[in-house]
Design an enzyme around this catalytic site. Structure first.
Site, PDB file in Angstrom:
ATOM      1  N   ASP A  62       0.864  -1.183   0.000  1.00 49.20           N
ATOM      2  CA  ASP A  62       0.000   0.000   0.000  1.00 49.20           C
ATOM      3  C   ASP A  62       0.897   1.228   0.000  1.00 49.20           C
ATOM      4  OD1 ASP A  62      -2.138   1.941   0.548  1.00 49.20           O
ATOM      5  OD2 ASP A  62      -3.314   0.228   1.229  1.00 49.20           O
TER       6      ASP A  62
ATOM      7  N   ASP B  53       3.789   2.143  -4.547  1.00 50.23           N
ATOM      8  CA  ASP B  53       2.992   3.006  -5.420  1.00 50.23           C
ATOM      9  C   ASP B  53       2.774   2.240  -6.713  1.00 50.23           C
ATOM     10  OD1 ASP B  53       1.979   4.847  -7.212  1.00 50.23           O
ATOM     11  OD2 ASP B  53       3.330   6.468  -6.626  1.00 50.23           O
ATOM     12  N   VAL B  54       1.560   1.762  -6.928  1.00 47.15           N
ATOM     13  CA  VAL B  54       1.304   0.860  -8.056  1.00 47.15           C
ATOM     14  C   VAL B  54       1.386   1.562  -9.400  1.00 47.15           C
ATOM     15  CG1 VAL B  54      -0.100  -0.716  -6.681  1.00 47.15           C
ATOM     16  CG2 VAL B  54      -1.214   1.147  -7.953  1.00 47.15           C
TER      17      VAL B  54
ATOM     18  N   ASN C 281      -5.477  -5.059  -6.328  1.00 46.81           N
ATOM     19  CA  ASN C 281      -6.699  -4.523  -5.747  1.00 46.81           C
ATOM     20  C   ASN C 281      -6.677  -3.011  -5.536  1.00 46.81           C
ATOM     21  OD1 ASN C 281      -9.227  -4.614  -3.948  1.00 46.81           O
ATOM     22  ND2 ASN C 281      -7.656  -3.847  -2.546  1.00 46.81           N
TER      23      ASN C 281
ATOM     24  N   TYR D  30     -13.476   6.230 -13.802  1.00 49.85           N
ATOM     25  CA  TYR D  30     -13.545   4.997 -13.013  1.00 49.85           C
ATOM     26  C   TYR D  30     -14.158   3.870 -13.844  1.00 49.85           C
ATOM     27  CZ  TYR D  30     -14.554   1.917  -9.050  1.00 49.85           C
ATOM     28  OH  TYR D  30     -14.613   0.849  -8.183  1.00 49.85           O
TER      29      TYR D  30
ATOM     30  N   LYS E 235     -12.124   0.479 -15.093  1.00 54.43           N
ATOM     31  CA  LYS E 235     -12.558  -0.849 -14.664  1.00 54.43           C
ATOM     32  C   LYS E 235     -12.957  -1.719 -15.861  1.00 54.43           C
ATOM     33  CE  LYS E 235     -11.859  -0.324 -10.262  1.00 54.43           C
ATOM     34  NZ  LYS E 235     -10.784  -1.075  -9.574  1.00 54.43           N
TER      35      LYS E 235
ATOM     36  N   THR F  35     -16.501   0.393   2.187  1.00 54.91           N
ATOM     37  CA  THR F  35     -15.061   0.669   2.237  1.00 54.91           C
ATOM     38  C   THR F  35     -14.853   2.179   2.311  1.00 54.91           C
ATOM     39  OG1 THR F  35     -14.764   0.926  -0.155  1.00 54.91           O
ATOM     40  CG2 THR F  35     -14.625  -1.321   0.729  1.00 54.91           C
TER      41      THR F  35
END
Length: 245
Positions: free
Chosen positions: A37, A59-60, A86, A152, A156, A187
């Site tokens: 994360d 950091d993805v 994720n 978004y 996705k 969440t």
């Protein structure tokens, strides 16, 4: 218990929400888990889980950070069997014609590029040990439109097609790639959404509620385990029936 015994797994976005719930379940099922994360919150959970849990600041969106994450898993635990891509954000809410370019780019970088980088650098390690399972968080927003969430929804949707393409390319080499498309889950992301949007989703949902992150984690355990050995390239909706109507 023990469904992931002897497996090594990475979970990105492990500091909260679905990621934290999944990291906990993977560990309970016997996996060695790397909690990745950018927030630092994953460190608290890693300490709580104890032996077999490693926290990595990741950091993805950055290639070098993702490569370091995978290297940490292999150096610490000896191999990589499972990657759960994720990490994600909802981003700013704007109609398409009013969406700031930087806001669009931020969501694409985390939600789609981050998944690509994870797949890109995990596969070579998985091939060394005969295969593995890659799981990507998509969304029901890849199936139905949500106004003001264009970046978004687009990201996705891209995750689902990236999942299918990678699955087709590497199935013969023992690597399975699947997507999970959650509906509305309790969440940190949902707490940032307008209350009227959440209430409208609940009213329309046949189940009549939003889900707990642990319910998604249960599906992730199945896809990470050998129980799902004949499943690849699939998008698994977990939305309480929202997209049926």
């Amino acid at each position: 218990m023990g469904r992931l015994k002897d497996k090594v797994a990475i979970v990105t976005g492990a500091g909260s929400g679905i990621g934290a719930a999944t990291a906990r379940r993977f560990h309970e099922e016997g996996a060695k888990v790397v909690l990745a994360d950018v927030s630092g919150a994953q460190e608290v959970l890693a300490k709580e889980l104890g032996e077999g849990a490693l926290s990595v600041d990741t950091d993805v969106t950055k290639s070098e950070s993702v490569q370091a994450m995978i290297a940490a898993a292999v150096e610490t635990f000896g191999r990589l069997d499972v990657l759960y891509n994720n990490a994600g954000i909802d981003g700013e809410l704007h109609p398409v014609a009013e969406m700031p370019e930087e806001a669009w780019d931020q969501v694409q970088a985390i939600n789609l590029r981050g998944v690509f980088l994870g797949i890109r650098y995990a596969i070579p390690e998985m091939l060394k040990t005969g295969g593995g399972s890659i799981i990507n968080t998509a969304s029901m927003a890849a199936t139905v439109a949500f106004p003001s969430m264009s970046s978004y929804c687009a990201a996705k949707g891209g995750v689902i097609m990236l999942t299918k393409t990678a699955a087709a390319e590497y199935a013969a080499q023992g690597i399975r790639v699947n997507a999970i498309s959650p509906g509305t889950i309790q969440t940190a992301i949902t707490t940032h959404l307008p209350a009227d949007m959440i209430n409208a989703i609940i009213e329309r949902n046949p189940v009549g509620r939003i889900a707990d992150a642990s319910e998604v984690a249960s599906l992730a355990v199945f896809l990470a385990s050998d129980e799902s050995a004949f499943i690849t390239g699939a998008d698994h909706l977990i939305d309480g029936g929202y997209t049926l109507l």
